[in-house]
Each structure stands twice: as structure tokens, then as C-alpha cells.
Enzyme design. Structure first.
Site, short mmCIF file in Angstrom:
data_model
loop_
_atom_site.label_atom_id
_atom_site.label_comp_id
_atom_site.label_asym_id
_atom_site.label_seq_id
_atom_site.Cartn_x
_atom_site.Cartn_y
_atom_site.Cartn_z
N LYS A 18 -6.28 -1.87 -0.31
CA LYS A 18 -5.55 -2.61 0.73
C LYS A 18 -6.55 -3.33 1.65
O LYS A 18 -6.32 -4.46 2.06
CB LYS A 18 -4.68 -1.66 1.55
CG LYS A 18 -3.46 -1.12 0.84
CD LYS A 18 -2.45 -2.18 0.42
CE LYS A 18 -1.73 -2.83 1.58
NZ LYS A 18 -0.65 -3.75 1.11
N THR A 32 -1.68 -1.88 6.09
CA THR A 32 -1.52 -0.49 6.54
C THR A 32 -2.60 -0.10 7.56
O THR A 32 -3.69 -0.68 7.55
CB THR A 32 -1.62 0.44 5.31
OG1 THR A 32 -1.73 1.77 5.74
CG2 THR A 32 -2.83 0.13 4.43
N ASP A 33 -2.29 0.94 8.34
CA ASP A 33 -3.31 1.46 9.26
C ASP A 33 -4.41 2.21 8.52
O ASP A 33 -5.48 2.48 9.10
CB ASP A 33 -2.66 2.38 10.32
CG ASP A 33 -1.91 3.58 9.76
OD1 ASP A 33 -1.86 3.74 8.53
OD2 ASP A 33 -1.37 4.37 10.57
N GLU A 34 -4.16 2.56 7.25
CA GLU A 34 -5.14 3.37 6.51
C GLU A 34 -6.46 2.63 6.28
O GLU A 34 -7.47 3.26 5.98
CB GLU A 34 -4.57 3.84 5.17
CG GLU A 34 -3.36 4.72 5.35
CD GLU A 34 -3.08 5.65 4.19
OE1 GLU A 34 -3.95 5.82 3.33
OE2 GLU A 34 -1.97 6.22 4.16
N TYR A 38 -6.54 3.88 -2.60
CA TYR A 38 -5.43 3.06 -2.09
C TYR A 38 -5.89 2.22 -0.89
O TYR A 38 -5.75 0.99 -0.89
CB TYR A 38 -4.25 3.95 -1.70
CG TYR A 38 -3.26 3.26 -0.77
CD1 TYR A 38 -2.48 2.20 -1.23
CD2 TYR A 38 -3.13 3.63 0.58
CE1 TYR A 38 -1.59 1.55 -0.38
CE2 TYR A 38 -2.24 2.99 1.43
CZ TYR A 38 -1.48 1.94 0.95
OH TYR A 38 -0.61 1.29 1.79
P1 NAD Z 1 6.63 0.97 -2.50
O1 NAD Z 1 5.64 1.60 -3.41
O2 NAD Z 1 7.87 1.72 -2.14
O3 NAD Z 1 7.11 -0.42 -3.11
C1 NAD Z 1 6.22 -1.34 -3.69
C2 NAD Z 1 7.04 -2.39 -4.42
O4 NAD Z 1 6.13 -3.35 -4.96
C3 NAD Z 1 7.86 -1.84 -5.59
O5 NAD Z 1 9.16 -2.39 -5.59
C4 NAD Z 1 7.08 -2.30 -6.82
O6 NAD Z 1 7.89 -2.48 -7.96
C5 NAD Z 1 6.49 -3.60 -6.32
N1 NAD Z 1 5.26 -3.99 -7.04
C6 NAD Z 1 4.19 -3.20 -7.33
N2 NAD Z 1 3.27 -3.91 -8.00
C7 NAD Z 1 3.75 -5.18 -8.10
C8 NAD Z 1 3.26 -6.38 -8.67
N3 NAD Z 1 2.06 -6.42 -9.29
N4 NAD Z 1 4.00 -7.50 -8.59
C9 NAD Z 1 5.22 -7.47 -7.98
N5 NAD Z 1 5.75 -6.37 -7.44
C10 NAD Z 1 5.02 -5.23 -7.50
O7 NAD Z 1 5.81 0.56 -1.21
P2 NAD Z 1 6.28 0.51 0.32
O8 NAD Z 1 6.11 1.85 0.91
O9 NAD Z 1 7.57 -0.18 0.40
O10 NAD Z 1 5.13 -0.42 0.92
C11 NAD Z 1 5.28 -1.84 0.95
C12 NAD Z 1 4.03 -2.44 1.56
O11 NAD Z 1 3.85 -1.94 2.87
C13 NAD Z 1 2.75 -2.09 0.79
O12 NAD Z 1 1.93 -3.22 0.78
C14 NAD Z 1 2.13 -0.97 1.60
O13 NAD Z 1 0.73 -0.98 1.46
C15 NAD Z 1 2.55 -1.36 3.01
N6 NAD Z 1 2.70 -0.25 3.96
C16 NAD Z 1 3.44 0.85 3.65
C17 NAD Z 1 3.64 1.86 4.60
C18 NAD Z 1 4.48 3.08 4.32
O14 NAD Z 1 4.50 4.00 5.14
N7 NAD Z 1 5.20 3.14 3.22
C19 NAD Z 1 3.03 1.71 5.87
C20 NAD Z 1 2.26 0.59 6.14
C21 NAD Z 1 2.12 -0.40 5.19
O1 DAU Z 2 -0.30 5.13 7.12
C1 DAU Z 2 0.44 4.24 6.32
C2 DAU Z 2 0.51 4.78 4.92
O2 DAU Z 2 1.46 5.85 4.94
C3 DAU Z 2 0.92 3.73 3.89
O3 DAU Z 2 -0.07 2.74 3.84
C4 DAU Z 2 1.11 4.37 2.52
O4 DAU Z 2 1.57 3.40 1.59
C5 DAU Z 2 2.13 5.48 2.64
O5 DAU Z 2 2.28 6.14 1.39
C6 DAU Z 2 1.70 6.48 3.70
O6 DAU Z 2 0.51 7.20 3.28
P1 DAU Z 2 0.33 8.76 3.54
O7 DAU Z 2 -0.66 9.27 2.58
O8 DAU Z 2 0.10 9.02 4.98
O9 DAU Z 2 1.83 9.25 3.18
P2 DAU Z 2 2.37 10.53 2.38
O10 DAU Z 2 3.84 10.58 2.62
O11 DAU Z 2 1.88 10.56 0.99
O12 DAU Z 2 1.70 11.74 3.18
C7 DAU Z 2 1.93 11.91 4.57
C8 DAU Z 2 1.11 13.10 5.01
O13 DAU Z 2 1.68 14.29 4.44
C9 DAU Z 2 -0.33 13.07 4.51
O14 DAU Z 2 -1.17 13.64 5.51
C10 DAU Z 2 -0.32 13.96 3.27
C11 DAU Z 2 0.76 14.98 3.60
N1 DAU Z 2 1.53 15.50 2.46
C12 DAU Z 2 2.06 14.60 1.59
C13 DAU Z 2 2.80 15.03 0.50
C14 DAU Z 2 3.37 14.06 -0.50
C15 DAU Z 2 1.73 16.86 2.32
O15 DAU Z 2 1.26 17.67 3.14
N2 DAU Z 2 2.45 17.29 1.24
C16 DAU Z 2 2.98 16.43 0.32
O16 DAU Z 2 3.61 16.91 -0.65
#
Ligand code: NAD
Ligand code: DAU
Length: 367
Positions: free
Chosen positions: A163, A133-135, A159
Site C-alpha cells: 500500500k 490506509t494508516d498502516e 500488505y
Molecule cells: P476488500 O478486500 O474487502 O475488497 C477489495 C475489493 O477489491 C474486492 O471486491 C476485490 O474483488 C477487489 N479487487 C482486488 N484485486 C483487484 C484487482 N486487481 N482489480 C480489480 N478489483 C480488485 O477491501 P476493503 O476492506 O474494502 O478495502 C478497500 C480499500 O480500502 C483497500 O485499498 C484498503 O487498502 C483500504 N483500506 C481498508 C481499511 C479497512 O479497515 N478495511 C482501512 C483503510 C483503508
Molecule cells: O488500519 C487499517 C487496516 O485495518 C486496513 O488497511 C486493512 O485492510 C484492514 O484489514 C485492517 O487491518 P488489521 O490487520 O488491523 O485488521 P484485522 O481485522 O485483520 O485485525 C485487527 C486486529 O485484530 C489486529 O491487531 C489483529 C487482531 N486479530 C485479528 C484477527 C483476524 C486478532 O486478534 N484475531 C484475529 O482472529
């Protein structure tokens, strides 16, 4: 040929698996622990498809992963599995340490043993791709340039810290053991099958139910949004052509303030699912909703909330010729339409019945 993905029942993993099965002629084994974020209903269209094998298990269970690797002999392992929600990591970081750090370590150990036992050319061609992730880069000031791959790691939440730790482990396995790794650091994804704890699906689901649309703090925090299928195509491109040991930022040059995202969603819902015709009642006042933006509610900020993320995606564009297919406007419209057309999926998540799918599909012992 086979690839193994972990976390393929989650948001991005499920999109990756679905895209892979529809576009590639290669089997995909999907190892997922099915935490609350794992949803096999997202993969229900693959039922009976021999190209997809689902395995219920934990990346931290080294013997189980070793067995899987020995059985399926994948040419690549892609690690999507993680605890992914920042707010949950603030309430309870333990699971994040367990999966994102210890789980990734156990997975790397299993993969290292498997890779070291491979014959050439399989050993040379093998890849371990880590989805990050970019975080991990921390927070940017308004006038600072976007994150490049060389940006200092400065994770600010439990988190992102876990990562970051996993990224460092992956890097070390390349540097120390020569494991052929690739790491991708992507910005915020949105699209189908996104669990409604995250901003975009939460706003859509709450609006349609007449619930408050919670905006943290002043709503001026900036995220850089990418349609999930573009993230998946970026990962496929890195797997295909990336240089081992390198990291690739993936992003779509779409920086938006949270409040603008929420207002955009309200506007699209006004157009595509007018509150008046759906009889949406404001749950707080008991009155009919005219425009969804009436539901916007500013709430307490997230502790340690990062102000701004932005991805500089020039490396993957220049070196691997990747570009996103969707603009933000086309991707967000597709997303809203998907949620409107897939209310059953949403209902299954909201009432918890998506978890019954495991028992239904795989038997009670797996539930
Ligand atoms: P998600 O939370 O929707 O899904 C995670 C999946 O991993 C789930 O199906 C869960 O059951 C599985 N899991 C969790 N722990 C596990 C374990 N110990 N063994 C096997 N499976 C396990 O997450 P996502 O949003 O799909 O993110 C996927 C990946 O991409 C993550 O590594 C996250 O850090 C990264 N990522 C997410 C975003 C985003 O915006 N969602 C952006 C950049 C990177
Ligand atoms: O940047 C990549 C990341 O993006 C991934 O690594 C994470 O797995 C993914 O969950 C996401 O993280 P964020 O914290 O940015 O996503 P979230 O949807 O939780 O929040 C997006 C933005 O919105 C953040 O600034 C917090 C804000 N927010 C979120 C929620 C849930 C609100 O203002 N209200 C809300 O109820």
C-alpha cells in the site's frame, strides 16, 4: 456525469457504491476483479438500477481500463481495489504486489493517458482518488502522538508495504505528470458487508456458531476504529473539496485494544442474541454457552504484529469540515444488529455460495 470506482464489490467499496447510489444523482461504474473478497451479493439491492454499472475486470489490465475510460468518460476515478488482509499477505505476498503495486501502476498509466486527452474544463476538474490506509505509517508506542499526514512511512507487513508503494506511485504521478490526485489514509473500518476474516465480523460469526474467538498474542494491540459509512462520507468530502496532491487522514478518534473490542462484541451479543435462547453449543467442549466471552481464546500472535495505530484526523476536520456521524458505541451496535439481521449474507460467505452469484447474475463465463 459519471465516476468510476475500482474494488466496489469489496467491503468499503460496496458501502461506498450503495451510499453513492442512494445519495447522489450521478452514475457509478464499478470495476472489480471479484477475488474471494468481492461479493456481488452485497450489491444485490442495486439490481436493475441504471445508476450502477458493474464491470468484471482487473485494474492491472491496462487495455481493459483504457476501454472503460473511453466508453464512460468519468470525471473521477476512485481506487478502492486492493488485496487488503494482513494475515493473507504474510502467507502469500505475491497477490499484494500484483494488485496493490503493479495493478495501481497500470491503472495510473491508463488514467494518465485518459486525463491527458481530456479537453478543458474536464481536464482541470478530473480527480484520481486513491484509498489508502494508516498502516503505511507503521506502529506507534503507547505514548506517541497519533499519525499526522506528515508522519514517516514505515510499513511493517507485506500488505502495508505494497500500500505504501502504491501511495508513492500516486504521489509521483502528481509531482511528475501533474495528474490531479488525492490520497486518503484511513484507520480500521467496521460495519455491514465486512468479510469475516477480519476481527470484528469474525468474532460475531464465530460467537454465534459457538466457535473459539481467537485473540492474537496478549490482545493489547490497539486499533483506531471508524464506522465504514463515515469513511465513505470522508472520501466523498475529499473528492468534492480536497486539494490536489494532498493526503488526508480519516479517523474517528476511537482507539481500542483488541481484547476490549472482543469483550464489547460478546456483551452486545449477550444482550441482543443470548446464547442460551439460541442454543449455542461450545464447539470445543460440546457444552451450552452461557456468555459468549467463554469462547475467548488467546492464540499465537501475528508475525510482525503492529502494536498500535491512531489517526490524527484534524486536517480533514479543519480544512474540509468533515466529522464522523457515528460514535463507536452507536456504530458497533448497528454492526452487530446488521450481522444478526443478515444471516443469509453471512451464510453465503461461509459456504462459498456468494461466488455462485456471479454466474447467476452475469453468466457462467464471468464466474
Ligand atoms: P476488500 O478486500 O474487502 O475488497 C477489495 C475489493 O477489491 C474486492 O471486491 C476485490 O474483488 C477487489 N479487487 C482486488 N484485486 C483487484 C484487482 N486487481 N482489480 C480489480 N478489483 C480488485 O477491501 P476493503 O476492506 O474494502 O478495502 C478497500 C480499500 O480500502 C483497500 O485499498 C484498503 O487498502 C483500504 N483500506 C481498508 C481499511 C479497512 O479497515 N478495511 C482501512 C483503510 C483503508
Ligand atoms: O488500519 C487499517 C487496516 O485495518 C486496513 O488497511 C486493512 O485492510 C484492514 O484489514 C485492517 O487491518 P488489521 O490487520 O488491523 O485488521 P484485522 O481485522 O485483520 O485485525 C485487527 C486486529 O485484530 C489486529 O491487531 C489483529 C487482531 N486479530 C485479528 C484477527 C483476524 C486478532 O486478534 N484475531 C484475529 O482472529
Amino acid at each position: 456525469m459519471t465516476i468510476l470506482v475500482t474494488g466496489g464489490a469489496g467491503f468499503i467499496g460496496a458501502n461506498f457504491v450503495l451510499n453513492w447510489v442512494s445519495q447522489m444523482d450521478e452514475m457509478i461504474v464499478n470495476l472489480d476483479k471479484l477475488t474471494y473478497a468481492g461479493n456481488l451479493q452485497s450489491l444485490s439491492s442495486l439490481k436493475g438500477d441504471p445508476k450502477h454499472v458493474f464491470v468484471h475486470g482487473d485494474i492491472g489490465d491496462r487495455p481493459a481500463v483504457q476501454k472503460l475510460l473511453a466508453e464512460y468518460r468519468p470525471r473521477a476515478v476512485l481506487n478502492f481495489a486492493a488485496e487488503s488482509h494482513v494475515d493473507r499477505s504474510i502467507h502469500g505476498p505475491q497477490g499484494f504486489v500484483d494488485t496493490n503495486i503493479v495493478g495501481t501502476f497500470q491503472l495510473l498509466e491508463a488514467v494518465r493517458g485518459y486525463w491527458q486527452g481530456l479537453e478543458e474544463p474536464g481536464r482541470m476538474e478530473f480527480r484520481f482518488l486513491h484509498v489508502s490506509t494508516d498502516e503505511v505509517y507503521g506502529s506507534l508506542k503507547t505514548d506517541e502522538p497519533a499519525f499526522t499526514e506528515g508522519h514517516q512511512y514505515q510499513p511493517n507487513s507485506p500488505y502495508s508495504a505494497t500500500k505504501a508503494a502504491s501511495d508513492h506511485l500516486v504521489r509521483a504521478y502528481h509531482h511528475t505528470y501533474g495528474l490531479p490526485v488525492l490520497t486518503t489514509n484511513c484507520s480500521n473500518n467496521y460495519g455491514p458487508f465486512h468479510f469475516p476474516e477480519k476481527l470484528i465480523p469474525l468474532i460475531i460469526v464465530n460467537a454465534l456458531a459457538g466457535k473459539a474467538l481467537p485473540v492474537y498474542g496478549d490482545g493489547q494491540q490497539i486499533r483506531d476504529w471508524l464506522f465504514v459509512e463515515d469513511h465513505c462520507s470522508g472520501i466523498r468530502r475529499v473528492l468534492e473539496a480536497g486539494t490536489c496532491g494532498e493526503t488526508y487522514n480519516i479517523g474517528g478518534w476511537n482507539e481500542k485494544a483488541n481484547i476490549d473490542i472482543v469483550r464489547t462484541l460478546c456483551g452486545l451479543l449477550d444482550e441482543l442474541a443470548p446464547a442460551i435462547t439460541r442454543n449455542v453449543i461450545n464447539q470445543a467442549t460440546g457444552k451450552p454457552v452461557e456468555h459468549y466471552a467463554e469462547l475467548i481464546t488467546y492464540v499465537a500472535d501475528r508475525p510482525g504484529h503492529d502494536r498500535r495505530y491512531a489517526i490524527d484526523a484534524r486536517k480533514i476536520e479543519r480544512e474540509l469540515g468533515w466529522k464522523p456521524a457515528e460514535t463507536f458505541e452507536s456504530g458497533i451496535r448497528k454492526t452487530v444488529n446488521w450481522y444478526l439481521a443478515n444471516q443469509e449474507w453471512v451464510k453465503g460467505v461461509m459456504d462459498g455460495s456468494y461466488r455462485d452469484w456471479v454466474a447467476l447474475q452475469y453468466g457462467a463465463s464471468n464466474a
